[in-house]
Design a protein around this motif. Structure first.
Motif, short mmCIF file in Angstrom:
data_model
loop_
_atom_site.label_atom_id
_atom_site.label_comp_id
_atom_site.label_asym_id
_atom_site.label_seq_id
_atom_site.Cartn_x
_atom_site.Cartn_y
_atom_site.Cartn_z
N VAL A 165 0.84 -1.20 0.00
CA VAL A 165 0.00 0.00 0.00
C VAL A 165 0.88 1.25 0.00
O VAL A 165 0.69 2.16 -0.81
CB VAL A 165 -0.95 0.00 1.21
CG1 VAL A 165 -1.75 1.30 1.27
CG2 VAL A 165 -1.91 -1.19 1.14
N GLY A 166 1.85 1.29 0.91
CA GLY A 166 2.74 2.45 0.97
C GLY A 166 3.58 2.59 -0.28
O GLY A 166 3.79 3.69 -0.79
N THR A 167 4.07 1.46 -0.80
CA THR A 167 4.90 1.49 -2.00
C THR A 167 4.11 2.01 -3.19
O THR A 167 4.62 2.79 -4.01
CB THR A 167 5.43 0.08 -2.32
OG1 THR A 167 6.16 -0.41 -1.19
CG2 THR A 167 6.35 0.10 -3.51
N THR A 168 2.85 1.61 -3.30
CA THR A 168 2.00 2.09 -4.39
C THR A 168 1.77 3.59 -4.27
O THR A 168 1.84 4.33 -5.27
CB THR A 168 0.65 1.35 -4.39
OG1 THR A 168 0.89 -0.06 -4.52
CG2 THR A 168 -0.22 1.82 -5.54
N GLY A 169 1.52 4.06 -3.05
CA GLY A 169 1.33 5.50 -2.84
C GLY A 169 2.56 6.29 -3.21
O GLY A 169 2.48 7.35 -3.86
N ALA A 170 3.74 5.79 -2.83
CA ALA A 170 4.99 6.47 -3.17
C ALA A 170 5.22 6.45 -4.68
O ALA A 170 5.67 7.45 -5.26
CB ALA A 170 6.16 5.79 -2.45
N ALA A 171 4.91 5.32 -5.33
CA ALA A 171 5.10 5.21 -6.77
C ALA A 171 4.24 6.23 -7.52
O ALA A 171 4.70 6.88 -8.46
CB ALA A 171 4.76 3.79 -7.24
N VAL A 172 2.99 6.38 -7.09
CA VAL A 172 2.10 7.36 -7.72
C VAL A 172 2.64 8.78 -7.55
O VAL A 172 2.65 9.58 -8.50
CB VAL A 172 0.68 7.25 -7.13
CG1 VAL A 172 -0.20 8.41 -7.59
CG2 VAL A 172 0.05 5.92 -7.52
N THR A 173 3.12 9.09 -6.36
CA THR A 173 3.69 10.42 -6.11
C THR A 173 4.90 10.68 -7.00
O THR A 173 5.05 11.75 -7.59
CB THR A 173 4.11 10.55 -4.62
OG1 THR A 173 2.97 10.33 -3.79
CG2 THR A 173 4.68 11.94 -4.33
N TYR A 174 5.78 9.69 -7.12
CA TYR A 174 6.98 9.84 -7.94
C TYR A 174 6.62 10.00 -9.42
O TYR A 174 7.19 10.84 -10.13
CB TYR A 174 7.89 8.62 -7.78
CG TYR A 174 8.83 8.70 -6.61
CD1 TYR A 174 9.76 9.72 -6.49
CD2 TYR A 174 8.82 7.72 -5.62
CE1 TYR A 174 10.64 9.78 -5.42
CE2 TYR A 174 9.71 7.76 -4.55
CZ TYR A 174 10.62 8.79 -4.46
OH TYR A 174 11.49 8.85 -3.40
N VAL A 175 5.71 9.17 -9.91
CA VAL A 175 5.36 9.21 -11.33
C VAL A 175 4.80 10.57 -11.73
O VAL A 175 5.04 11.06 -12.83
CB VAL A 175 4.36 8.07 -11.67
CG1 VAL A 175 3.74 8.27 -13.04
CG2 VAL A 175 5.06 6.73 -11.61
N ARG A 176 4.08 11.19 -10.83
CA ARG A 176 3.50 12.50 -11.12
C ARG A 176 4.54 13.60 -11.22
O ARG A 176 4.35 14.59 -11.93
CB ARG A 176 2.48 12.87 -10.02
CG ARG A 176 1.18 12.08 -10.10
CD ARG A 176 0.29 12.44 -8.93
NE ARG A 176 -1.02 11.78 -9.02
CZ ARG A 176 -1.94 11.82 -8.07
NH1 ARG A 176 -1.69 12.48 -6.93
NH2 ARG A 176 -3.09 11.21 -8.23
N ARG A 177 5.67 13.44 -10.53
CA ARG A 177 6.60 14.57 -10.40
C ARG A 177 8.03 14.28 -10.82
O ARG A 177 8.85 15.20 -10.93
CB ARG A 177 6.60 15.07 -8.95
CG ARG A 177 5.23 15.58 -8.49
CD ARG A 177 5.22 15.92 -7.02
NE ARG A 177 6.21 16.90 -6.65
CZ ARG A 177 6.44 17.31 -5.40
NH1 ARG A 177 5.73 16.78 -4.40
NH2 ARG A 177 7.37 18.20 -5.14
N ALA A 178 8.40 13.02 -11.06
CA ALA A 178 9.78 12.68 -11.40
C ALA A 178 9.85 12.16 -12.84
O ALA A 178 8.87 11.62 -13.36
CB ALA A 178 10.32 11.63 -10.44
N PRO A 179 11.03 12.30 -13.48
CA PRO A 179 11.19 11.83 -14.87
C PRO A 179 11.38 10.32 -14.94
O PRO A 179 12.48 9.82 -15.21
CB PRO A 179 12.45 12.58 -15.34
CG PRO A 179 13.25 12.76 -14.09
CD PRO A 179 12.25 12.97 -12.99
N VAL A 180 10.32 9.58 -14.70
CA VAL A 180 10.39 8.12 -14.68
C VAL A 180 9.92 7.56 -16.02
O VAL A 180 8.89 7.98 -16.55
CB VAL A 180 9.49 7.54 -13.55
CG1 VAL A 180 9.68 6.04 -13.45
CG2 VAL A 180 9.79 8.21 -12.24
N ARG A 181 10.67 6.61 -16.56
CA ARG A 181 10.24 5.88 -17.75
C ARG A 181 9.38 4.70 -17.28
O ARG A 181 9.90 3.63 -16.96
CB ARG A 181 11.44 5.42 -18.56
CG ARG A 181 12.26 6.59 -19.12
CD ARG A 181 13.28 6.12 -20.14
NE ARG A 181 14.00 7.23 -20.72
CZ ARG A 181 14.87 7.13 -21.71
NH1 ARG A 181 15.12 5.93 -22.23
NH2 ARG A 181 15.48 8.18 -22.19
#
Length: 259
Positions: free
Chosen positions: A59-75
């Motif tokens: 649950v926490g990992t998914t929340g962090a992933a969503v936050t990162y994808v919105r703001r970081a240059p992730v492929r």
């Protein structure tokens, strides 16, 4: 849910909060969460502790992933390719978890982590530069999928603690990502490893769902905060947290091995 005293339940929720923050910044939340569950439920089978940990962590990992994808240059596409290999690896690791003693793995992981700590200390520029602007060579991508995804995914299902940290380090080394982008990519991969292992633990009946649901709410709050801090403070901040987590993991494994 087992009969857990209120004080212990509160401490488990606080551990889940802090573990979510650590895991979002640089991985390694299991370093705190698994020992907390072992102390809080000393009579619970090890597989049940590991399964409950996965239900909280995803649950926490998914929340962090969503936050990162919105703001970081992730492929995202590349991260999902690595993640699918990690999902298969983690399911295999979880399947074999009951039959392999962690005492066999601890000394090997301890040596690897000491090498990692020395490398990060001796290479101050590690993970602080900009990721390559052009396309990454296919050989590096394949290496990331097979070794980073499949290999670390298998370890996550089999043993677990430090998986996120290993992912960040491996992605930084193999794909030449900066630490913030590596952390962001690792979260997507880590969602997949957690999902694979959780599916196997759930199939085996080794998840305490009510306890996991309560702790997951705190884990999500910590993970969201950690991701935002990593994005705002940059690679040097992540590098500092990385060193603390790696050295803490070394201390824990050494204690487990020789205490």
């Amino acid at each position: 849910m087992p009969d857990i005293p209120l004080t212990v339940l509160v401490l488990l929720c606080l551990a889940a909060l802090v573990a979510g923050w650590i895991d979002a910044v640089v991985g390694g939340g299991g370093l705190l969460l698994i020992p907390a569950l072992l102390l809080g439920m000393p009579q619970a089978p090890a597989a049940q502790v590991l399964g409950t940990n996965k239900a909280v962590a995803i649950v926490g990992t998914t929340g962090a992933a969503v936050t990162y994808v919105r703001r970081a240059p992730v492929r995202v596409g590349r991260a999902l390719q690595i993640g699918l290999a990690a999902l298969a690896g983690s399911m295999g690791g979880a399947f074999f978890a009951a039959g392999i003693s962690s005492d066999v793995l601890r000394p090997v992981i301890l040596v690897v982590l000491l090498g990692v700590a020395a490398f990060v200390l001796l290479r101050p520029s590690f993970g602080t530069g900009q990721p390559p602007a052009g396309p990454v060579r296919r050989a590096r991508v394949v290496t990331a999928i097979v070794l980073v995804g499949g290999g670390i995914g298998f370890y996550d299902g089999l043993f677990g603690p430090g998986t996120g940290t290993f992912l960040v380090l491996a992605l930084t080394a193999v794909l030449h990502l900066d630490l913030v982008t590596a952390s962001a990519t690792a979260k997507i991969v880590n969602v997949c490893t957690n999902a694979g292992a959780l599916a196997m633990f759930a199939y085996q009946g080794n998840v305490l769902w009510q306890l996991a649901a309560l702790m997951a709410a705190f884990n999500l709050a910590g993970a969201t905060l950690g991701a935002r801090m990593a994005l705002s403070k940059g690679a040097e901040f992540v590098r500092g947290v990385l060193l603390v987590v790696v050295l803490s993991l070394v201390a824990k494994l050494a204690f487990d091995q020789w205490a």
